[in-house]
Design a protein around this motif. Structure first.
Motif, short mmCIF file in Angstrom:
data_model
loop_
_atom_site.label_atom_id
_atom_site.label_comp_id
_atom_site.label_asym_id
_atom_site.label_seq_id
_atom_site.Cartn_x
_atom_site.Cartn_y
_atom_site.Cartn_z
N ALA A 1 1.08 -1.32 -0.21
CA ALA A 1 -0.33 -0.10 0.04
C ALA A 1 0.69 0.87 0.12
CB ALA A 1 -0.66 -0.31 1.64
N HIS A 2 2.56 0.68 1.03
CA HIS A 2 3.13 1.55 0.88
C HIS A 2 3.52 2.89 -0.57
CE1 HIS A 2 2.50 3.19 5.14
NE2 HIS A 2 2.38 1.82 5.11
N GLU A 3 4.01 1.62 -0.79
CA GLU A 3 4.77 1.06 -2.20
C GLU A 3 4.57 2.21 -2.90
OE1 GLU A 3 6.29 -3.11 -2.45
OE2 GLU A 3 7.48 -2.46 -0.16
N ALA A 4 3.25 1.43 -3.15
CA ALA A 4 1.93 1.83 -4.57
C ALA A 4 1.52 2.75 -4.45
CB ALA A 4 0.54 0.50 -5.00
N LEU A 5 0.87 3.99 -3.66
CA LEU A 5 0.63 4.80 -3.31
C LEU A 5 1.04 5.97 -2.38
CD1 LEU A 5 -3.29 3.61 -2.70
CD2 LEU A 5 -2.15 4.51 -4.81
N ASP A 6 2.57 5.65 -1.91
CA ASP A 6 3.30 6.79 -1.16
C ASP A 6 1.98 7.51 -0.41
OD1 ASP A 6 5.04 7.71 -0.50
OD2 ASP A 6 5.40 9.64 -1.85
N THR A 7 1.37 6.60 -0.07
CA THR A 7 0.58 7.89 0.91
C THR A 7 0.37 6.75 2.60
OG1 THR A 7 -1.15 8.59 1.31
CG2 THR A 7 -1.81 6.25 0.35
N LYS A 8 -1.31 7.38 3.25
CA LYS A 8 -1.20 6.27 4.14
C LYS A 8 -1.67 5.36 4.25
CE LYS A 8 -3.81 9.93 5.40
NZ LYS A 8 -4.73 10.52 6.25
N ALA A 9 -1.20 4.13 5.39
CA ALA A 9 -1.93 2.94 6.00
C ALA A 9 -2.91 2.91 4.93
CB ALA A 9 -1.67 1.74 6.16
N ALA A 10 -3.54 1.62 4.23
CA ALA A 10 -4.83 1.69 3.59
C ALA A 10 -5.94 1.48 4.89
CB ALA A 10 -4.84 0.45 2.49
N VAL A 11 -7.15 1.63 4.40
CA VAL A 11 -8.33 1.63 5.51
C VAL A 11 -7.82 -0.22 6.56
CG1 VAL A 11 -10.55 1.20 6.28
CG2 VAL A 11 -9.78 3.19 4.77
N GLN A 12 -7.61 -0.64 7.27
CA GLN A 12 -7.53 -1.96 7.96
C GLN A 12 -8.90 -2.50 8.16
OE1 GLN A 12 -5.08 -3.28 8.71
NE2 GLN A 12 -4.15 -1.29 7.93
N PRO A 13 -8.87 -3.56 7.80
CA PRO A 13 -10.09 -4.49 7.38
C PRO A 13 -10.94 -4.14 8.93
CG PRO A 13 -8.41 -6.28 7.07
CD PRO A 13 -8.27 -4.63 7.12
N ALA A 14 -12.11 -4.65 8.63
CA ALA A 14 -13.45 -4.48 10.08
C ALA A 14 -12.84 -5.49 10.94
CB ALA A 14 -13.94 -4.08 10.01
N PRO A 15 -13.57 -5.03 12.42
CA PRO A 15 -13.00 -6.04 13.87
C PRO A 15 -13.64 -7.65 13.36
CG PRO A 15 -12.89 -4.48 14.44
CD PRO A 15 -12.69 -3.66 12.64
N PRO A 16 -13.30 -9.16 13.42
CA PRO A 16 -14.36 -9.80 13.54
C PRO A 16 -15.22 -9.73 14.17
CG PRO A 16 -12.49 -10.97 14.17
CD PRO A 16 -11.86 -9.24 13.30
N THR A 17 -15.66 -9.34 15.09
CA THR A 17 -16.26 -8.73 15.72
C THR A 17 -17.94 -8.30 15.41
OG1 THR A 17 -15.96 -7.07 17.11
CG2 THR A 17 -15.12 -9.39 17.97
N LYS A 18 -17.98 -7.38 14.83
CA LYS A 18 -18.61 -6.23 14.10
C LYS A 18 -19.45 -7.50 12.85
CE LYS A 18 -16.12 -2.01 12.83
NZ LYS A 18 -15.75 -1.07 12.55
N LYS A 19 -20.74 -7.23 12.60
CA LYS A 19 -21.80 -8.03 12.86
C LYS A 19 -21.80 -8.25 11.03
CE LYS A 19 -27.49 -7.45 12.26
NZ LYS A 19 -28.26 -6.63 13.21
N ALA A 20 -22.04 -9.20 10.45
CA ALA A 20 -22.11 -9.58 9.04
C ALA A 20 -22.89 -9.45 8.74
CB ALA A 20 -21.68 -11.80 9.54
N VAL A 21 -22.53 -8.41 6.96
CA VAL A 21 -23.79 -8.29 6.86
C VAL A 21 -24.55 -9.19 5.63
CG1 VAL A 21 -23.53 -7.14 3.79
CG2 VAL A 21 -22.11 -6.14 6.00
N GLN A 22 -25.93 -9.19 6.00
CA GLN A 22 -26.61 -10.60 5.54
C GLN A 22 -26.84 -9.50 3.85
OE1 GLN A 22 -27.53 -13.38 7.04
NE2 GLN A 22 -25.95 -11.81 8.67
N GLY A 23 -25.73 -10.45 2.89
CA GLY A 23 -25.60 -10.22 1.63
C GLY A 23 -26.69 -10.68 -0.13
N LEU A 24 -26.84 -10.40 -0.84
CA LEU A 24 -28.03 -10.96 -1.70
C LEU A 24 -28.04 -12.48 -1.71
CD1 LEU A 24 -29.14 -10.42 -4.05
CD2 LEU A 24 -27.57 -9.97 -5.34
N PRO A 25 -28.52 -13.14 -1.63
CA PRO A 25 -28.14 -14.60 -1.50
C PRO A 25 -27.44 -14.96 -2.80
CG PRO A 25 -30.75 -14.66 -1.44
CD PRO A 25 -29.61 -13.02 -1.71
N GLY A 26 -26.31 -16.56 -2.78
CA GLY A 26 -25.17 -16.26 -3.60
C GLY A 26 -24.83 -15.31 -3.63
N MET A 27 -24.26 -14.25 -2.85
CA MET A 27 -23.28 -13.33 -3.05
C MET A 27 -21.78 -13.86 -2.38
SD MET A 27 -23.18 -8.98 -2.66
CE MET A 27 -22.61 -8.81 -0.36
N PRO A 28 -21.09 -13.90 -2.62
CA PRO A 28 -19.62 -13.52 -1.70
C PRO A 28 -19.99 -12.78 -0.68
CG PRO A 28 -18.70 -13.73 -4.11
CD PRO A 28 -20.57 -13.22 -4.06
#
Length: 395
Positions: free
Chosen positions: A32-59
């Motif tokens: 992320a730093h090498e490609a964009l020369d900027t601040k680190a990318a937004v970090q993934p959300a903690p796994p304790t956050k509520k899962a999104v109920q996506g469209l059936p069959g969606m990854p």
């Protein structure tokens, strides 16, 4: 968001996230730093956050706070990692696709296609590039591994092409027919036609959970909201600007706001997609047209076709921060960001050229002559697990 879940739920959600991540190559250390020369990318959300109920069959959604979490620099899926890096440029007036080698900034091939090719669109499974031959009433498949075109598929008025997040359907934006045509994502056989009473359906993007999508209607200055699973229009509104001509649509990383470029209002509308209430206008420049998100999910590049500039919107600051000017002007239109995030590629619609722009400095790296009327170019391959269409919307 609930802050507390049982240990079992934490493990299950964490396992789902890790399983989804396993589908892509791991990101090189510090990329992320090498490609964009900027601040680190937004970090993934903690796994304790509520899962999104996506469209059936969606990854599964990797991060409820960032729909672009799978699009980090050089994080190529195993499906595309061996494809040669190319830029595919549909030339609407030449009825060809120019193929550019991004390492040399040179055209290395020309592919004849049907009449009025508008966009080059990565398929949901990312194995095929579809050229939308609007007046030719065909879709030409290109194998991104070999660069060879296959047998065209019949499809009436295919101005643009999208895919449902579960990979079940392709959606042909039949602009002049005033239809959204749902087709089998693999065979392209027609499944359902959805007539609309607006004019010029052309661009779209999907909600965080994939259950609805927002469509722009260029010639009547309207927006549509469609139920993805039921394939039907559920809401419609007129933009509050006389003569409005909405273009590209892009959702914010947090999934809360849809941005719609408007070439006559000379700016970008900010819309609450869930509520579908009256949007607000953010002035950017004359002929606002294309919208592209940086690889760290922090910025959005807005091409202002009528003045030869690119405006930069910072999601974290919720404001415009910069404007880049093309030397000698130009007509920056549609395009995409390189896999490493370092270069923004845009077609010069009325100048028969393509622009390569450094995303760290805004400096023009190259101005490449192509055919006449270059439009929706695709940079390929790009990071992500699957494609939602257009010139490359990846999740």
């Amino acid at each position: 968001m609930q802050k507390h879940h049982t240990t079992i739920k934490r493990v299950l959600i964490a396992g789902a996230v890790l399983a989804a991540l396993a589908g892509c190559d791991s990101e090189p250390k510090g990329s992320a730093h090498e490609a964009l020369d900027t601040k680190a990318a937004v970090q993934p959300a903690p796994p304790t956050k509520k899962a999104v109920q996506g469209l059936p069959g969606m990854p599964p959604v990797l991060d409820p706070t960032d729909v672009y979490a799978a699009d980090r620099p050089n994080r190529l899926s195993p499906v595309v990692k061996d494809f040669p890096a190319r830029v595919y440029v549909p030339n609407t007036q030449s009825n060809t696709v120019s193929v550019i080698d991004p390492s040399t900034y040179r055209v290395i091939g020309t592919i004849p296609v049907g009449a009025l090719p508008q966009h080059v669109v990565p398929s949901w499974d990312m194995k095929t590039l579809w050229v939308n031959n609007d007046k030719g009433n065909t879709l030409t498949p290109i194998d991104p591994k070999t660069g060879k075109a296959g047998k065209p598929v019949s499809a009436h008025d295919p101005y643009n092409l999208y895919f449902t997040p579960n990979g079940k359907y392709a959606i042909v934006m039949a602009s002049l027919d005033r239809e959204l045509v749902f087709r089998d994502a693999h065979t392209m056989k027609r499944v359902k036609t959805v007539p609309v009473n607006c004019y010029g359906v052309n661009h779209a993007d999907f909600s965080l959970d994939g259950r609805y999508f927002i469509v722009s209607c260029e010639f009547s200055g309207e927006l549509l909201k469609l139920d993805t699973q039921n394939m039907k229009v559920v809401a419609q509104q007129k933009l509050p600007f006389h003569g409005s001509m909405p273009q590209d649509v892009k959702i914010s990383p947090d999934g809360k706001t849809f941005y719609i470029a408007d070439m006559m209002a000379n700016g970008v509308w900010a819309l609450d997609g869930d509520k579908f209430t009256k949007p607000t206008l953010l002035p950017t420049g004359k002929g606002a047209h294309g919208l592209y998100v940086s690889r760290d999910s922090r910025e959005m590049y807005i091409s202002n076709r009528g003045e030869g500039t690119i405006s930069i919107f910072d999601f974290t600051q919720n404001r415009l921060t910069k404007k880049w000017y093309l030397p000698q002007g130009g007509s920056p239109d549609m395009g995409g960001v390189s896999a490493d995030g370092k270069v923004l590629w845009l077609s010069g619609r009325y100048n028969s050229e393509v622009y390569a722009i450094d995303t760290r400095t805004g400096v023009q790296l190259a101005r490449i002559p192509v055919g006449d009327g270059p439009h929706g170019l695709a940079v390929y391959p790009q990071p992500g697990r699957y494609s939602l269409g257009h010139t490359g919307i990846f999740r």
